[in-house]
Design a protein around this motif. Structure first.
Motif, PDB file in Angstrom:
ATOM      1  N   UNK A  74      -0.019  90.895  33.651  1.00 24.35           N
ATOM      2  CA  UNK A  74      -0.742  89.901  32.846  1.00 24.35           C
ATOM      3  C   UNK A  74      -0.134  89.753  31.459  1.00 24.35           C
ATOM      4  N   UNK A  75      -0.098  88.517  30.981  1.00 17.37           N
ATOM      5  CA  UNK A  75       0.394  88.226  29.632  1.00 17.37           C
ATOM      6  C   UNK A  75      -0.799  87.789  28.784  1.00 17.37           C
ATOM      7  N   UNK A  76      -0.952  88.411  27.623  1.00 15.83           N
ATOM      8  CA  UNK A  76      -2.125  88.154  26.774  1.00 15.83           C
ATOM      9  C   UNK A  76      -1.745  87.385  25.514  1.00 15.83           C
ATOM     10  N   UNK A  77      -2.689  86.576  25.083  1.00 10.98           N
ATOM     11  CA  UNK A  77      -2.621  85.925  23.778  1.00 10.98           C
ATOM     12  C   UNK A  77      -3.899  86.342  23.056  1.00 10.98           C
TER      13      UNK A  77
ATOM     14  N   UNK B 121      -4.612  86.448  41.181  1.00  8.88           N
ATOM     15  CA  UNK B 121      -5.988  86.605  40.710  1.00  8.88           C
ATOM     16  C   UNK B 121      -6.206  87.998  40.134  1.00  8.88           C
ATOM     17  N   UNK B 122      -5.598  89.004  40.753  1.00  6.67           N
ATOM     18  CA  UNK B 122      -5.721  90.368  40.234  1.00  6.67           C
ATOM     19  C   UNK B 122      -5.036  90.491  38.872  1.00  6.67           C
ATOM     20  N   UNK B 123      -3.858  89.843  38.740  1.00  9.89           N
ATOM     21  CA  UNK B 123      -3.145  89.887  37.465  1.00  9.89           C
ATOM     22  C   UNK B 123      -3.917  89.147  36.379  1.00  9.89           C
ATOM     23  N   UNK B 124      -4.494  88.010  36.722  1.00 12.63           N
ATOM     24  CA  UNK B 124      -5.257  87.241  35.740  1.00 12.63           C
ATOM     25  C   UNK B 124      -6.556  87.944  35.356  1.00 12.63           C
TER      26      UNK B 124
ATOM     27  N   UNK C 226      -1.238  84.118  31.107  1.00 13.21           N
ATOM     28  CA  UNK C 226      -0.149  83.941  32.059  1.00 13.21           C
ATOM     29  C   UNK C 226       0.187  85.217  32.795  1.00 13.21           C
ATOM     30  N   UNK C 227       1.208  85.117  33.642  1.00  9.60           N
ATOM     31  CA  UNK C 227       1.651  86.253  34.452  1.00  9.60           C
ATOM     32  C   UNK C 227       3.170  86.316  34.397  1.00  9.60           C
ATOM     33  N   UNK C 228       3.701  87.496  34.119  1.00  3.78           N
ATOM     34  CA  UNK C 228       5.140  87.736  34.196  1.00  3.78           C
ATOM     35  C   UNK C 228       5.448  88.396  35.535  1.00  3.78           C
ATOM     36  N   UNK C 229       6.332  87.768  36.302  1.00  6.98           N
ATOM     37  CA  UNK C 229       6.666  88.266  37.630  1.00  6.98           C
ATOM     38  C   UNK C 229       8.124  88.708  37.668  1.00  6.98           C
TER      39      UNK C 229
END
Length: 335
Positions: free
Chosen positions: A121-124, A87-90, A130-133
């Motif tokens: 976080x991954x942005x468009x 949730x923090x990443x999003x 999305x999230x890269x882990x």
């Protein structure tokens, strides 16, 4: 892993067929697959999981069924721990945690594990999609450190018990000896115990010279003593010797040196000079200092210097006692 992903029926997932993936997802996928670290991608509102080959050992028996499933289903047993991180990443935050404890079930049984996790976080465009882990398991290292700390604590406990036993035996055996001699013995033993405690707290990695000097002086003197010098790391063996030397100097100054008078003063400083540590003890404002009439343990200790093999200049002057100790900097961390 690329072949497995290509053969997977992504049309059955919220991501849709691989050929229809958005540029943002395709670029993130390619970046993940090129990583040497264990990496995964959680995509979309369902947090659909993709991962690279290095991530497979982390999954255990969850692979290959974890592919294309929502993250909360794959890691259901630790979802309460992971959900706040996602949730923090999003929300746009890069989350980084070291040695995060997680109780996981990945091979048919519950196991306590520890992790370094990075959620990015991954942005468009402006939207976070999305999230890269990136994940590194640190379970064995943490267990090793815990075991090491347990051994250090146990050794420290045994040494303290031994020092207490030596003190009790000495008091019993030396009951007829001059009280001042017995007090000096107790003080020196206590100095060793104090240094032992400092080293225990640092897991026997050694100690800082300034901290050792301040502790040794502070155990006996409540009056201000000038102490200055750079940070210097000492091995446990050198730290013990330095603590005893400073304790001996402080005791002498307190009993018949500069600290025995209200106006007396002491300064302790150290510096590096051409590859050597130079530590100076200077007393002033007290009575003139005179060489001892007999060479006891204290005088021998000071004469042996910081490393126990010389490098000590002891001076007895009208202004008071002073001493300069030198030691090669390269020897200060010798075990």
């Amino acid at each position: 892993m690329p072949a497995l992903i290509d053969a997977f029926d992504w049309a059955t997932t919220p991501l849709g067929p691989k050929r229809d993936w958005s540029p943002a997802l395709s670029i993130t996928y390619e970046m993940m697959m090129g990583m040497g670290f264990a990496a995964s991608v959680m995509w979309g509102p369902e947090r659909t999981l993709l991962y690279n080959g290095a991530y497979i050992p982390l999954l255990g028996q969850k692979h290959p069924n974890a592919l294309g499933r929502p993250l909360d289903q794959v890691w259901h047993e630790v979802w309460d721990d992971l959900r706040p991180l996602t949730e923090r990443a999003l929300a746009g935050e890069t989350v980084f945690l070291e040695d995060l404890p997680l109780t996981m079930v990945r091979n048919g049984y519950s196991e306590d594990t520890c992790w370094v996790l990075s959620y990015s976080p991954v942005r468009d465009g402006d939207a976070i999609v999305g999230i890269l882990n990136i994940a590194i398991e640190t379970t064995e290292r943490v267990r090793g450190e815990q075991h090491r700390q347990m051994l250090v604590d146990e050794c420290g406990h045994r040494v303290k018990n031994t020092l207490a036993l030596v003190q009790a035996v000495a008091r019993s055996t030396l009951s007829g000896v001059d009280r001042d001699v017995l007090e000096r013995f107790d003080e020196r033993l206590n100095a060793i115990a104090k240094t032992q405690q400092t080293l225990d707290e640092k897991a026997w990695n050694g100690g800082d010279l300034g901290e050792i000097v301040r502790d040794a002086v502070g155990n006996l003197v409540r009056r201000p003593v000038s102490i200055s010098g750079p940070s210097v790391h000492l091995s446990p063996r050198v730290a013990q010797t330095v603590a005893l030397i400073i304790h001996e100097l402080t005791t002498n100054a307190f009993k018949h040196g500069a600290l025995a008078k209200p106006g007396g003063r002491v300064s302790v400083d150290w510096r590096f000079d051409e590859g050597e540590l130079v530590l100076t003890w200077i007393e002033g404002g007290g009575a003139p200092a005179h060489p001892p009439l007999k060479t006891g343990f204290g005088v021998k200790l000071l004469a042996r210097g910081l490393l126990g093999c010389g490098g000590a200049d002891l001076r007895y002057g009208v202004e008071g006692f002073s001493a300069t100790f030198t030691a090669p900097a390269s020897r200060l961390t010798d075990s």
